[in-house]
Design a protein around this motif. Sequence first.
Motif, PDB file in Angstrom:
ATOM      1  N   SER A 176       0.812  -1.217   0.000  1.00 57.87           N
ATOM      2  CA  SER A 176       0.000   0.000   0.000  1.00 57.87           C
ATOM      3  C   SER A 176       0.845   1.266   0.000  1.00 57.87           C
ATOM      4  CB  SER A 176      -0.879  -0.036   1.254  1.00 57.87           C
ATOM      5  OG  SER A 176      -1.384   1.230   1.546  1.00 57.87           O
ATOM      6  N   CYS A 177       0.201   2.361  -0.313  1.00 65.51           N
ATOM      7  CA  CYS A 177       0.873   3.645  -0.206  1.00 65.51           C
ATOM      8  C   CYS A 177       1.009   4.001   1.275  1.00 65.51           C
ATOM      9  CB  CYS A 177       0.098   4.723  -0.980  1.00 65.51           C
ATOM     10  SG  CYS A 177      -0.837   5.854   0.023  1.00 65.51           S
ATOM     11  N   PRO A 178       2.122   4.644   1.648  1.00 61.17           N
ATOM     12  CA  PRO A 178       2.408   4.905   3.060  1.00 61.17           C
ATOM     13  C   PRO A 178       1.371   5.787   3.741  1.00 61.17           C
ATOM     14  CG  PRO A 178       3.953   6.063   1.621  1.00 61.17           C
ATOM     15  CD  PRO A 178       3.187   5.131   0.763  1.00 61.17           C
ATOM     16  N   MET A 179       0.738   6.705   2.981  1.00 58.24           N
ATOM     17  CA  MET A 179      -0.232   7.595   3.610  1.00 58.24           C
ATOM     18  C   MET A 179      -1.388   6.805   4.220  1.00 58.24           C
ATOM     19  SD  MET A 179       1.404   9.088   0.940  1.00 58.24           S
ATOM     20  CE  MET A 179       0.510   9.247  -0.598  1.00 58.24           C
ATOM     21  N   VAL A 180      -1.826   5.781   3.503  1.00 58.98           N
ATOM     22  CA  VAL A 180      -2.940   4.973   3.999  1.00 58.98           C
ATOM     23  C   VAL A 180      -2.474   3.963   5.040  1.00 58.98           C
ATOM     24  CG1 VAL A 180      -4.717   3.327   3.340  1.00 58.98           C
ATOM     25  CG2 VAL A 180      -4.198   5.269   1.864  1.00 58.98           C
ATOM     26  N   ALA A 181      -1.313   3.344   4.795  1.00 55.75           N
ATOM     27  CA  ALA A 181      -0.845   2.299   5.701  1.00 55.75           C
ATOM     28  C   ALA A 181      -0.393   2.856   7.041  1.00 55.75           C
ATOM     29  CB  ALA A 181       0.293   1.518   5.055  1.00 55.75           C
ATOM     30  N   PHE A 182       0.279   4.015   7.024  1.00 56.37           N
ATOM     31  CA  PHE A 182       0.871   4.557   8.242  1.00 56.37           C
ATOM     32  C   PHE A 182       0.151   5.776   8.788  1.00 56.37           C
ATOM     33  CE2 PHE A 182       5.122   2.972   6.321  1.00 56.37           C
ATOM     34  CZ  PHE A 182       4.876   1.687   6.781  1.00 56.37           C
ATOM     35  N   ALA A 204      -9.153   8.470  12.980  1.00 52.06           N
ATOM     36  CA  ALA A 204      -8.537   7.846  14.156  1.00 52.06           C
ATOM     37  C   ALA A 204      -8.398   6.334  13.987  1.00 52.06           C
ATOM     38  CB  ALA A 204      -9.362   8.152  15.396  1.00 52.06           C
ATOM     39  N   PHE A 205      -9.392   5.694  13.374  1.00 59.08           N
ATOM     40  CA  PHE A 205      -9.408   4.230  13.299  1.00 59.08           C
ATOM     41  C   PHE A 205      -9.117   3.687  11.905  1.00 59.08           C
ATOM     42  CE2 PHE A 205     -12.819   4.505  16.840  1.00 59.08           C
ATOM     43  CZ  PHE A 205     -11.837   4.645  17.800  1.00 59.08           C
ATOM     44  N   GLY A 206      -9.134   4.568  10.906  1.00 61.99           N
ATOM     45  CA  GLY A 206      -9.085   4.138   9.518  1.00 61.99           C
ATOM     46  C   GLY A 206      -8.108   3.027   9.207  1.00 61.99           C
ATOM     47  N   ALA A 207      -6.840   3.242   9.544  1.00 65.25           N
ATOM     48  CA  ALA A 207      -5.832   2.265   9.159  1.00 65.25           C
ATOM     49  C   ALA A 207      -5.916   1.010  10.017  1.00 65.25           C
ATOM     50  CB  ALA A 207      -4.446   2.886   9.266  1.00 65.25           C
ATOM     51  N   ASP A 208      -6.392   1.146  11.251  1.00 64.85           N
ATOM     52  CA  ASP A 208      -6.340   0.024  12.190  1.00 64.85           C
ATOM     53  C   ASP A 208      -7.565  -0.871  12.142  1.00 64.85           C
ATOM     54  OD1 ASP A 208      -3.844   0.391  13.303  1.00 64.85           O
ATOM     55  OD2 ASP A 208      -4.549   1.819  14.790  1.00 64.85           O
ATOM     56  N   VAL A 209      -8.701  -0.322  11.756  1.00 68.10           N
ATOM     57  CA  VAL A 209      -9.945  -1.066  11.952  1.00 68.10           C
ATOM     58  C   VAL A 209      -9.955  -2.371  11.168  1.00 68.10           C
ATOM     59  CG1 VAL A 209     -11.306   0.005  10.110  1.00 68.10           C
ATOM     60  CG2 VAL A 209     -12.439  -0.779  12.155  1.00 68.10           C
ATOM     61  N   SER A 210      -9.330  -2.398  10.015  1.00 67.35           N
ATOM     62  CA  SER A 210      -9.352  -3.638   9.224  1.00 67.35           C
ATOM     63  C   SER A 210      -8.420  -4.695   9.800  1.00 67.35           C
ATOM     64  CB  SER A 210      -8.997  -3.350   7.767  1.00 67.35           C
ATOM     65  OG  SER A 210      -7.770  -2.680   7.678  1.00 67.35           O
ATOM     66  N   ARG A 211      -7.612  -4.308  10.799  1.00 65.85           N
ATOM     67  CA  ARG A 211      -6.744  -5.284  11.463  1.00 65.85           C
ATOM     68  C   ARG A 211      -7.372  -5.773  12.764  1.00 65.85           C
ATOM     69  NH1 ARG A 211      -2.350  -0.689  10.905  1.00 65.85           N
ATOM     70  NH2 ARG A 211      -1.693  -0.943   8.745  1.00 65.85           N
ATOM     71  N   GLN A 212      -8.546  -5.255  13.126  1.00 61.94           N
ATOM     72  CA  GLN A 212      -9.170  -5.628  14.392  1.00 61.94           C
ATOM     73  C   GLN A 212     -10.141  -6.788  14.195  1.00 61.94           C
ATOM     74  OE1 GLN A 212      -7.954  -4.061  17.181  1.00 61.94           O
ATOM     75  NE2 GLN A 212      -6.631  -3.124  15.666  1.00 61.94           N
ATOM     76  N   ALA A 213     -10.679  -7.258  15.320  1.00 65.30           N
ATOM     77  CA  ALA A 213     -11.604  -8.388  15.300  1.00 65.30           C
ATOM     78  C   ALA A 213     -12.891  -8.024  14.554  1.00 65.30           C
ATOM     79  CB  ALA A 213     -11.922  -8.835  16.727  1.00 65.30           C
ATOM     80  N   GLU A 214     -13.618  -9.049  14.144  1.00 67.88           N
ATOM     81  CA  GLU A 214     -14.788  -8.835  13.296  1.00 67.88           C
ATOM     82  C   GLU A 214     -15.848  -7.908  13.900  1.00 67.88           C
ATOM     83  OE1 GLU A 214     -17.523 -11.867  12.267  1.00 67.88           O
ATOM     84  OE2 GLU A 214     -18.184 -10.504  10.675  1.00 67.88           O
ATOM     85  N   PRO A 215     -16.196  -8.057  15.192  1.00 66.85           N
ATOM     86  CA  PRO A 215     -17.212  -7.153  15.749  1.00 66.85           C
ATOM     87  C   PRO A 215     -16.830  -5.675  15.621  1.00 66.85           C
ATOM     88  CG  PRO A 215     -16.781  -8.974  17.252  1.00 66.85           C
ATOM     89  CD  PRO A 215     -15.751  -9.072  16.179  1.00 66.85           C
ATOM     90  N   VAL A 216     -15.546  -5.397  15.733  1.00 64.95           N
ATOM     91  CA  VAL A 216     -15.095  -4.011  15.578  1.00 64.95           C
ATOM     92  C   VAL A 216     -15.335  -3.555  14.145  1.00 64.95           C
ATOM     93  CG1 VAL A 216     -13.150  -2.427  15.874  1.00 64.95           C
ATOM     94  CG2 VAL A 216     -13.317  -4.461  17.317  1.00 64.95           C
ATOM     95  N   ARG A 217     -14.966  -4.412  13.183  1.00 65.70           N
ATOM     96  CA  ARG A 217     -15.171  -4.039  11.779  1.00 65.70           C
ATOM     97  C   ARG A 217     -16.648  -3.864  11.455  1.00 65.70           C
ATOM     98  NH1 ARG A 217     -13.428  -8.601   9.125  1.00 65.70           N
ATOM     99  NH2 ARG A 217     -12.203  -9.610  10.738  1.00 65.70           N
ATOM    100  N   GLN A 218     -17.489  -4.736  12.032  1.00 65.34           N
ATOM    101  CA  GLN A 218     -18.929  -4.604  11.815  1.00 65.34           C
ATOM    102  C   GLN A 218     -19.448  -3.284  12.382  1.00 65.34           C
ATOM    103  OE1 GLN A 218     -20.949  -6.461  10.088  1.00 65.34           O
ATOM    104  NE2 GLN A 218     -19.596  -8.216   9.633  1.00 65.34           N
ATOM    105  N   ALA A 219     -19.047  -2.977  13.598  1.00 60.45           N
ATOM    106  CA  ALA A 219     -19.493  -1.729  14.223  1.00 60.45           C
ATOM    107  C   ALA A 219     -19.038  -0.529  13.399  1.00 60.45           C
ATOM    108  CB  ALA A 219     -18.950  -1.625  15.654  1.00 60.45           C
ATOM    109  N   TYR A 220     -17.816  -0.610  12.903  1.00 61.47           N
ATOM    110  CA  TYR A 220     -17.276   0.493  12.100  1.00 61.47           C
ATOM    111  C   TYR A 220     -18.067   0.656  10.802  1.00 61.47           C
ATOM    112  CZ  TYR A 220     -13.936   3.449   9.661  1.00 61.47           C
ATOM    113  OH  TYR A 220     -13.348   4.478   8.971  1.00 61.47           O
TER     114      TYR A 220
END
Lengths: 213, 213
Positions: free
Chosen positions: A108-114, B113-129
């Motif tokens: 991915s591009c760093p802006m989105v990943a980081f 705040a959550f954009g990059a991290d939410v897809s790395r979290q557990a499923e309920p978090v992704r669903q809520a997002y």
Amino acid sequence: MRITKQRAAENRSRVVAAAAELFREKGFGGIGVAGLMHAAGLTHGGFYNHFKSKDDLEAAACEEVFRQGTSVIGAVAAPEKAADRADALAAYRRRYLSRRSRDATGASCPMVAFGADVSRQAEPVRQAYAKGLRAYLDLFARALRSGDGDAQPTPEQRRRAIAALATLAGALSLARSVAKADPHLSEEILTSALAELEGAAPEGGGERPTAPA
Amino acid sequence: MRITKQRAAENRSRVVAAAAELFREKGFGGIGVAGLMHAAGLTHGGFYNHFKSKDDLEAAACEEVFRQGTSVIGAVAAPEKAADRADALAAYRRRYLSRRSRDATGASCPMVAFGADVSRQAEPVRQAYAKGLRAYLDLFARALRSGDGDAQPTPEQRRRAIAALATLAGALSLARSVAKADPHLSEEILTSALAELEGAAPEGGGERPTAPA
DNA sequence: TGTACATCAGTGAACGCGCGTTCACTGATGTAC
DNA sequence: TGTACATCAGTGAACGCGCGTTCACTGATGTAC
């Protein structure tokens, strides 16, 4: 078991390359020193022969990722003729906002990943990131300049480059964040942002498709 | 030391509120269960009386943050008259892309705040997002509808809402990521994105300031 | 309304685990002669 | 070119630490009578 200096340098590069991929895929906190060394085919003990700390590797990985990114956008900005740059830019947008790019989290591009994490990391990481983003933005603005000559981008072109980059990165981030939970919405985000950018004619010469006839 | 049912519910709310702030500020991995409970004035042992796991709290915090966000954007979409909505939307954009909002990481919009991290979290978090983002986008599109009546937004207005949101979130994310290392660039990103959005006249009736006269 | 007791939110010690980092050791490489 | 030895990249065990989670315990609340 001392090894060749050249071999040692290659090993270091492999660690940085593994970090560039795995930090993007899993986040800075989502992969440890041992995992990174293992991915490079080494054991974790030798890590500190190459890097002062994990932070140090994070900064190096950040530089590496921007090095790749600026290389790609540099090719878009390179053509002499404005029409060629416009074509390259359009292709870049379509690639950037594609499903393939959305799902290739490790490339991915760093802006989105980081983006969200970098301001929470140590200072060298933030410095490396800021330096990379400056270089990336300068090239992106150059890709938008409208003349055929060597002219630098105008302030207006730079402004539009920043806004276009924000739209690209924001849309990819949004699309990625709901990719698993709502694939349909994810797709809609990609196509909507792409349509807006095509319509806004960032190369400066076009018109909105929905403009009054 | 059993306590009132009402008091227990208040305690739970305080934990969710602390999590909504601290997860945004530090990331899901940047604050632990003990720290969150402490921030809510409790000790860590009682955590599992309220939540199944840390993941469970992450999902609850995600819902809470979107609840706040949809409440704000709902107020922008609410006015009957299109001109009032346009004013509210312009004020919203200026607030969103302000230094104050950039620096208030604990009160940030969830996309940044959550954009990059939410897809790395557990499923309920992704669903809520995903659920939160759907609601947010629906309201944002409603804020862009151009008529004075009750009409739903057109597909075109929805498309532009998505693109505008991508620009807002992308610009805030970029501005935040270089805020400490390059304050000048950070500022330039905010003002450039704002100028682009003002010029693009998302309320549908305006024209670009740079349009041919 | 008053009494007796079961419930359960909160406490703080303890658990196993993975993390970043350190260390003594190995042995082929690089170098001084 | 050949020999002797210092260097240092890589190994894997070990460290202290903070994490998420569990647990026995406390005692005021809620309830059955």
